[in-house]
Every structure is written in structure tokens, then in C-alpha cells.
Design a protein around this motif. Structure first.
Motif, PDB file in Angstrom:
ATOM      1  N   UNK A  41       0.837  -1.131   0.040  1.00  0.00           N
ATOM      2  CA  UNK A  41      -0.025   0.119  -0.084  1.00  0.00           C
ATOM      3  C   UNK A  41       0.844   1.286   0.019  1.00  0.00           C
ATOM      4  N   UNK A  42       1.984   1.311   0.780  1.00  0.00           N
ATOM      5  CA  UNK A  42       2.813   2.371   0.624  1.00  0.00           C
ATOM      6  C   UNK A  42       3.416   2.764  -0.592  1.00  0.00           C
ATOM      7  N   UNK A  43       3.908   1.436  -1.259  1.00  0.00           N
ATOM      8  CA  UNK A  43       4.460   1.627  -2.818  1.00  0.00           C
ATOM      9  C   UNK A  43       3.447   2.213  -3.585  1.00  0.00           C
ATOM     10  N   UNK A  44       2.066   1.989  -3.500  1.00  0.00           N
ATOM     11  CA  UNK A  44       0.805   2.352  -4.148  1.00  0.00           C
ATOM     12  C   UNK A  44       0.739   3.969  -3.859  1.00  0.00           C
ATOM     13  N   UNK A  45       1.297   4.433  -2.836  1.00  0.00           N
ATOM     14  CA  UNK A  45       1.083   5.654  -2.552  1.00  0.00           C
ATOM     15  C   UNK A  45      -0.333   5.977  -1.254  1.00  0.00           C
ATOM     16  N   UNK A  46      -0.392   4.976  -0.342  1.00  0.00           N
ATOM     17  CA  UNK A  46      -1.260   5.289   0.480  1.00  0.00           C
ATOM     18  C   UNK A  46      -0.953   4.646   1.786  1.00  0.00           C
ATOM     19  N   UNK A  47      -1.749   4.846   2.673  1.00  0.00           N
ATOM     20  CA  UNK A  47      -1.787   3.960   4.153  1.00  0.00           C
ATOM     21  C   UNK A  47      -3.056   3.309   4.146  1.00  0.00           C
ATOM     22  N   UNK A  48      -3.121   2.006   4.310  1.00  0.00           N
ATOM     23  CA  UNK A  48      -4.534   1.307   4.413  1.00  0.00           C
ATOM     24  C   UNK A  48      -5.414   1.803   5.786  1.00  0.00           C
ATOM     25  N   UNK A  49      -6.558   2.274   5.729  1.00  0.00           N
ATOM     26  CA  UNK A  49      -7.623   2.441   6.512  1.00  0.00           C
ATOM     27  C   UNK A  49      -7.753   0.974   7.152  1.00  0.00           C
ATOM     28  N   UNK A  50      -7.302   0.499   8.325  1.00  0.00           N
ATOM     29  CA  UNK A  50      -7.470  -0.783   8.865  1.00  0.00           C
ATOM     30  C   UNK A  50      -8.833  -0.696   9.478  1.00  0.00           C
ATOM     31  N   UNK A  51     -10.116  -1.666   9.354  1.00  0.00           N
ATOM     32  CA  UNK A  51     -11.155  -1.546  10.245  1.00  0.00           C
ATOM     33  C   UNK A  51     -10.958  -2.753  11.280  1.00  0.00           C
ATOM     34  N   UNK A  52     -10.607  -3.996  10.754  1.00  0.00           N
ATOM     35  CA  UNK A  52     -10.668  -5.118  11.504  1.00  0.00           C
ATOM     36  C   UNK A  52      -8.946  -5.836  11.278  1.00  0.00           C
ATOM     37  N   UNK A  53      -8.738  -6.466  12.309  1.00  0.00           N
ATOM     38  CA  UNK A  53      -7.487  -7.327  12.342  1.00  0.00           C
ATOM     39  C   UNK A  53      -8.005  -8.755  12.799  1.00  0.00           C
ATOM     40  N   UNK A  54      -7.268  -9.805  12.289  1.00  0.00           N
ATOM     41  CA  UNK A  54      -7.385 -10.935  12.447  1.00  0.00           C
ATOM     42  C   UNK A  54      -6.081 -11.797  12.413  1.00  0.00           C
ATOM     43  N   UNK A  55      -6.391 -13.198  12.757  1.00  0.00           N
ATOM     44  CA  UNK A  55      -5.237 -14.248  12.779  1.00  0.00           C
ATOM     45  C   UNK A  55      -5.211 -15.043  11.530  1.00  0.00           C
ATOM     46  N   UNK A  56      -6.365 -15.253  10.770  1.00  0.00           N
ATOM     47  CA  UNK A  56      -6.497 -16.491   9.812  1.00  0.00           C
ATOM     48  C   UNK A  56      -6.943 -15.469   8.627  1.00  0.00           C
ATOM     49  N   UNK A  57      -6.251 -15.971   7.495  1.00  0.00           N
ATOM     50  CA  UNK A  57      -6.704 -15.548   6.148  1.00  0.00           C
ATOM     51  C   UNK A  57      -8.339 -15.497   5.763  1.00  0.00           C
ATOM     52  N   UNK A  58      -8.563 -17.009   6.005  1.00  0.00           N
ATOM     53  CA  UNK A  58     -10.182 -17.327   5.832  1.00  0.00           C
ATOM     54  C   UNK A  58     -11.050 -16.651   6.538  1.00  0.00           C
ATOM     55  N   UNK A  59     -10.530 -16.294   7.861  1.00  0.00           N
ATOM     56  CA  UNK A  59     -11.450 -15.272   8.511  1.00  0.00           C
ATOM     57  C   UNK A  59     -11.400 -13.890   7.848  1.00  0.00           C
ATOM     58  N   UNK A  60     -10.477 -13.388   7.421  1.00  0.00           N
ATOM     59  CA  UNK A  60     -10.488 -12.186   6.560  1.00  0.00           C
ATOM     60  C   UNK A  60     -11.437 -12.114   5.552  1.00  0.00           C
ATOM     61  N   UNK A  61     -11.314 -13.619   4.883  1.00  0.00           N
ATOM     62  CA  UNK A  61     -12.156 -13.572   3.557  1.00  0.00           C
ATOM     63  C   UNK A  61     -13.783 -13.643   3.996  1.00  0.00           C
ATOM     64  N   UNK A  62     -13.935 -14.157   5.265  1.00  0.00           N
ATOM     65  CA  UNK A  62     -15.165 -13.865   5.892  1.00  0.00           C
ATOM     66  C   UNK A  62     -15.719 -12.577   5.928  1.00  0.00           C
ATOM     67  N   UNK A  63     -14.880 -11.945   6.555  1.00  0.00           N
ATOM     68  CA  UNK A  63     -15.083 -10.276   6.957  1.00  0.00           C
ATOM     69  C   UNK A  63     -15.378  -9.577   5.532  1.00  0.00           C
ATOM     70  N   UNK A  64     -14.570  -9.960   4.633  1.00  0.00           N
ATOM     71  CA  UNK A  64     -15.026  -9.453   3.197  1.00  0.00           C
ATOM     72  C   UNK A  64     -16.189  -9.733   2.638  1.00  0.00           C
ATOM     73  N   UNK A  65     -16.544 -10.914   2.725  1.00  0.00           N
ATOM     74  CA  UNK A  65     -17.887 -11.412   2.230  1.00  0.00           C
ATOM     75  C   UNK A  65     -19.126 -10.811   3.032  1.00  0.00           C
ATOM     76  N   UNK A  66     -18.708 -10.509   4.298  1.00  0.00           N
ATOM     77  CA  UNK A  66     -19.774  -9.552   5.003  1.00  0.00           C
ATOM     78  C   UNK A  66     -19.894  -8.242   5.009  1.00  0.00           C
ATOM     79  N   UNK A  67     -19.128  -7.810   3.884  1.00  0.00           N
ATOM     80  CA  UNK A  67     -18.964  -6.315   3.364  1.00  0.00           C
ATOM     81  C   UNK A  67     -18.199  -5.335   4.157  1.00  0.00           C
TER      82      UNK A  67
END
Length: 346
Positions: free
Chosen positions: A220-246
Motif C-alpha cells: 500500500x505504501x508503494x501504491x502511495x497510501x496508508x490502508x485504513x484498517x477496520x478489522x485485524x485477525x489471525x487467519x486468512x480465511x477469517x478475513x475472507x469471511x469479513x470481506x464477504x460480510x461487506x
């Protein structure tokens, strides 16, 4: 000298004489015990006297050439035999772990490599080493490196590849990362995207300290921005679930099985990959099974991670096609044209 140091001094003095004491106790005869141990009788007699002096109790009642255990001697014998048995078990265990055919490898890896990559590696390795055993540990990168330093792991697959003076890291492969968005997101119709186009999006990420989190922040820094982080987790599939939930978007490695509710976009700029490498403690001697598995992993350089194509979703378009008007469809053939085509085919 504190109490611990005093106890250690006594233990260090006792340890070499435990086997001698047990032999004398079992034979109840110093000469026969000396013959069994292969030491002079006088040396063994002095060792038993010194043992009693160190303990401050009489272990034997002496009757001419024979000896009999006192009450204290019988108590000490039980503990001495237990201690020697424990030493024998420990010696057998480490010898078995180092056995080239039956030994054990303590192997750590990232959670995202667990469902397919690691089982496939072990299956391929055991084709030639069918009886080598594995102790498997799944964790995030920094935690595994600490386990390497503590001697709890022999090898680990991690990302990024570590660059530390006490560790050796070897790059094995790379894995493309995708921008995962909800299937009703404005970007879900796209196939490809420049990461800068997601600068205003809310991100869900792994916690700080995870290698993938560091890679996300760097990209994200290389793309010119700092990501706005709303949720942090420990598993990639948990993050996919959060994405699916919008609840946000995420940069993630591809899943084994497409996840409903999300669309995975190829990131064209910057180059979004994570390097996967194997690491071990520098200067740490390898047992034969560990050395064999290390050679096997290094031989898989460039073939460690299968490249999975992102699943296509209805209506998905390339980024360049998003702004391009659709080409008009050709009109259906006339009746005369159909008759002519039919005639040509005869």
C-alpha cells in the motif's frame, strides 16, 4: 553460594556415582560390582564412601566382603534407579529422533500453507523416507522464528524470508496476492486492478507482527497510501469471511476453494507477491532426517506453491475494459443467408 547452586553442586557430584551405587546395591558385593563395571574394587569402594559423605548418611551396612542396604540406602536406590531409567529413556528418544530412517523433524509453517502445500510436501518426501516422523507447528512468521531460536523447530516455511544474523533463509517460491472484495462491491465487475484504486477502501488485515500484514502495509505504501484498517485477525480465511460480510477489502493469497460472497482481483501494480522461504538456525547441527528434509525443500525451489487462477465471476471485466463501450452485436443472419449457407453445406 545460593541454595540452587548448592543443589547443582551436589547433583553434579552424585550423577557419575549413581550407576556405581545401583550396581553395588544389586550385587550387595563391591568386588562383583567392580567386575561388572570394569573398575578396580578399591576405586569403587572409595566412590561409595565419598557418596555417603556427600549425602551425610550411611547407605550400606558392611559385613566383611558383602554389604547390605540401610533404610536410607533402600530409599536412595529407588530414586537412583528411577533417575537412571529417565536418562536411558531420554538417550533413547534423542537417538531415535536422529535415526536416518525413523527420525523426527520439527517443522513449522504458516497457517495459509497448511491445507494443501505442507501435506503435499510431506507426502512427496515420505515417498523416499516413509518412516520419518514430523512434529508440525502452525504459526505466524515471527513466532516461528522465535521457536527456531529456542531450539523448538528444526525448519520452518515462512514469509517474508528472514534476514537476521543468527538465521539462514532461502527463498523457495513466491505467491501472488489478490485484492479480495465483496461480490456486490463497485470493483467486483473487474478482473484486474491497480492497488492505488483501492486507496479509499477500508481494509481488513492480519494483526501486526504477521508477515502478510507487513507485506500489505509495504504494498500500500508503494501504491502511495496508508490502508485504513477496520478489522485485524489471525487467519486468512477469517478475513475472507469479513470481506464477504461487506466489512472491507483485503490483500490475500488465493484460496484452495473459491469462497462465496467475494471476488478476487489480480493486482497489476505494484507487483503483489509474497516470497515463501525456508529458514533454520545458523550453525545448528542437523540430524540425518532434518538434513534430508532440508535438501528436499531446497530441491523444490520454484515448484513449492501451485499457481491458482482467480475464479471468474459473471460480469467481470478487465480493468481496461471497464471504460470501454461494449461492441455492438452483429445482426442475426437473414432468411436468404441461412438458405445459402445450407446450400453450401450440401
Amino acid at each position: 553460594m545460593n541454595r540452587y547452586e548448592e543443589d547443582m553442586a551436589v547433583t553434579q557430584g552424585l550423577a557419575p556415582r549413581l550407576a556405581q551405587f545401583v550396581a553395588v546395591a544389586r550385587h550387595e558385593h563391591v568386588t562383583r560390582a567392580a567386575q561388572e563395571l570394569g573398575v578396580p574394587q578399591s576405586t569403587l569402594s572409595r566412590a561409595m564412601v565419598r557418596l555417603e559423605q556427600d549425602l551425610g548418611v550411611s547407605l550400606f551396612a558392611r559385613k566383611g566382603r558383602t554389604v547390605a542396604l540401610t533404610t536410607a540406602g533402600r530409599t536412595f536406590l529407588a530414586s537412583a534407579e528411577e533417575a537412571l531409567a529417565g536418562i536411558a529413556r531420554a538417550a533413547g528418544s534423542v537417538q531415535q529422533d536422529a535415526d536416518p530412517a525413523f527420525g523426527k523433524v520439527a517443522f513449522g509453517f504458516l497457517h495459509t500453507l497448511g491445507p494443501e502445500t505442507v501435506p503435499g510436501l510431506i507426502r512427496a518426501f515420505r515417498a523416499d523416507h516413509p518412516r520419518v516422523r514430523f512434529s508440525l507447528v502452525q504459526n505466524y512468521g515471527e513466532a516461528m522464528l522465535e521457536k527456531l531460536r529456542a531450539g523448538e523447530l528444526d525448519l520452518c516455511l515462512t514469509s517474508p524470508v528472514p534476514d537476521a544474523p543468527d538465521l539462514v533463509g532461502r527463498r523457495l517460491d513466491e505467491q501472488r496476492l489478490r485484492l479480495v472484495v465483496p461480490d456486490d462491491h463497485r470493483l467486483a465487475v473487474r478482473k484486474r486492478i491497480r492497488l492505488a484504486e483501492a486507496a479509499e477502501e477500508t481494509f481488513v488485515t492480519l494483526e501486526a507482527g504477521y508477515g502478510l500484514r507487513r507485506i500489505t502495509d509495504d504494498l500500500c505504501a508503494e501504491a502511495g497510501f496508508t490502508p485504513k484498517v477496520a478489522f485485524e485477525g489471525e487467519e486468512a480465511e477469517t478475513l475472507r469471511g469479513l470481506v464477504a460480510a461487506g466489512l472491507g477489502v483485503a490483500l490475500l493469497p488465493p484460496p484452495l476453494v473459491p469462497r462465496p460472497g467475494v471476488v478476487e482481483l489480480t493486482v497489476t501494480a505494484p507487483r503483489a507477491v509474497r516470497e515463501i522461504g525456508v529458514a533454520w538456525l545458523d550453525g545448528h547441527p542437523d540430524t540425518p532426517p532434518v538434513a534430508a528434509f532440508k535438501r528436499f525443500l531446497l530441491s523444490r525451489r520454484g515448484r513449492l506453491i501451485p499457481e491458482l487462477e482467480p475464479p471468474a465471476s459473471p460480469g467481470q471485466r478487465d480493468g481496461d475494459e471497464a471504460a470501454r463501450p461494449a461492441s455492438p452485436r452483429p445482426p442475426p443472419p437473414s432468411s436468404a443467408s441461412r438458405h445459402a449457407a445450407a446450400a453450401d453445406s450440401k
